[in-house]
Design a protein around this motif. Sequence first.
Motif, mmCIF file in Angstrom:
data_model
loop_
_atom_site.group_PDB
_atom_site.id
_atom_site.type_symbol
_atom_site.label_atom_id
_atom_site.label_comp_id
_atom_site.label_asym_id
_atom_site.label_seq_id
_atom_site.Cartn_x
_atom_site.Cartn_y
_atom_site.Cartn_z
ATOM 1 N N SER A 57 0.831 -1.209 0.000
ATOM 2 C CA SER A 57 0.000 0.000 0.000
ATOM 3 C C SER A 57 0.864 1.257 0.000
ATOM 4 O O SER A 57 0.574 2.230 -0.692
ATOM 5 C CB SER A 57 -0.906 0.034 1.229
ATOM 6 N N GLU A 58 1.915 1.238 0.761
ATOM 7 C CA GLU A 58 2.811 2.382 0.831
ATOM 8 C C GLU A 58 3.533 2.591 -0.495
ATOM 9 O O GLU A 58 3.822 3.735 -0.876
ATOM 10 C CB GLU A 58 3.816 2.193 1.964
ATOM 11 N N ALA A 59 3.800 1.526 -1.212
ATOM 12 C CA ALA A 59 4.448 1.653 -2.518
ATOM 13 C C ALA A 59 3.550 2.404 -3.491
ATOM 14 O O ALA A 59 4.035 3.196 -4.309
ATOM 15 C CB ALA A 59 4.797 0.275 -3.071
ATOM 16 N N ILE A 60 2.245 2.195 -3.401
ATOM 17 C CA ILE A 60 1.318 2.918 -4.265
ATOM 18 C C ILE A 60 1.395 4.416 -3.981
ATOM 19 O O ILE A 60 1.385 5.238 -4.904
ATOM 20 C CB ILE A 60 -0.121 2.392 -4.081
ATOM 21 N N ALA A 61 1.484 4.787 -2.719
ATOM 22 C CA ALA A 61 1.601 6.204 -2.374
ATOM 23 C C ALA A 61 2.912 6.784 -2.896
ATOM 24 O O ALA A 61 2.942 7.915 -3.394
ATOM 25 C CB ALA A 61 1.516 6.388 -0.865
ATOM 26 N N LEU A 62 3.977 6.031 -2.787
ATOM 27 C CA LEU A 62 5.261 6.527 -3.289
ATOM 28 C C LEU A 62 5.259 6.669 -4.801
ATOM 29 O O LEU A 62 5.846 7.616 -5.336
ATOM 30 C CB LEU A 62 6.393 5.603 -2.830
ATOM 31 N N PHE A 63 4.593 5.758 -5.502
ATOM 32 C CA PHE A 63 4.482 5.886 -6.956
ATOM 33 C C PHE A 63 3.676 7.127 -7.335
ATOM 34 O O PHE A 63 4.016 7.842 -8.266
ATOM 35 C CB PHE A 63 3.852 4.644 -7.571
ATOM 36 N N GLY A 64 2.594 7.386 -6.616
ATOM 37 C CA GLY A 64 1.798 8.583 -6.877
ATOM 38 C C GLY A 64 2.572 9.855 -6.606
ATOM 39 O O GLY A 64 2.494 10.830 -7.362
ATOM 40 N N LEU A 65 3.354 9.867 -5.529
ATOM 41 C CA LEU A 65 4.176 11.026 -5.214
ATOM 42 C C LEU A 65 5.265 11.227 -6.259
ATOM 43 O O LEU A 65 5.530 12.354 -6.689
ATOM 44 C CB LEU A 65 4.785 10.859 -3.820
ATOM 45 N N MET A 66 5.879 10.129 -6.691
ATOM 46 C CA MET A 66 6.903 10.216 -7.728
ATOM 47 C C MET A 66 6.304 10.738 -9.030
ATOM 48 O O MET A 66 6.904 11.571 -9.716
ATOM 49 C CB MET A 66 7.536 8.838 -7.948
ATOM 50 N N LEU A 67 5.114 10.276 -9.361
ATOM 51 C CA LEU A 67 4.456 10.730 -10.574
ATOM 52 C C LEU A 67 4.126 12.219 -10.501
ATOM 53 O O LEU A 67 4.306 12.943 -11.480
ATOM 54 C CB LEU A 67 3.193 9.917 -10.830
ATOM 55 N N SER A 68 3.694 12.672 -9.350
ATOM 56 C CA SER A 68 3.386 14.104 -9.223
ATOM 57 C C SER A 68 4.646 14.949 -9.354
ATOM 58 O O SER A 68 4.624 16.023 -9.967
ATOM 59 C CB SER A 68 2.673 14.390 -7.917
ATOM 60 N N PHE A 69 5.769 14.492 -8.811
ATOM 61 C CA PHE A 69 7.018 15.229 -8.977
ATOM 62 C C PHE A 69 7.487 15.210 -10.425
ATOM 63 O O PHE A 69 8.028 16.205 -10.915
ATOM 64 C CB PHE A 69 8.109 14.678 -8.058
ATOM 65 N N LEU A 70 7.296 14.092 -11.094
ATOM 66 C CA LEU A 70 7.662 14.036 -12.516
ATOM 67 C C LEU A 70 6.815 15.004 -13.341
ATOM 68 O O LEU A 70 7.316 15.644 -14.270
ATOM 69 C CB LEU A 70 7.497 12.618 -13.055
#
Length: 74
Positions: A57-70
């Motif tokens: 679940s935490e990996a999904i949040a990190l992917f979303g955060l990474m996508l927003s920074f990209l």
Amino acid sequence: MLLNAAKLIGAGLATISIAGTGVGIGIIFSALISAYSRTPEHQKQLFTYAILGFALSEAIALFGLMLSFLILFS
């Protein structure tokens, strides 16, 4: 101007995954407490599964955060 506004809207939409992750983590640990009360002899195995679910679940949040920074910084 329009491109910058679109980037900000896209980054905001990408961070919605963090709210879903918070709900998911709450459900995982509430199910863990419920399972502990039903079968206390399986605590070690249940905790292992809960930590695995938490990490996914935490990996999904990190992917979303990474996508927003990209989106913001590209």
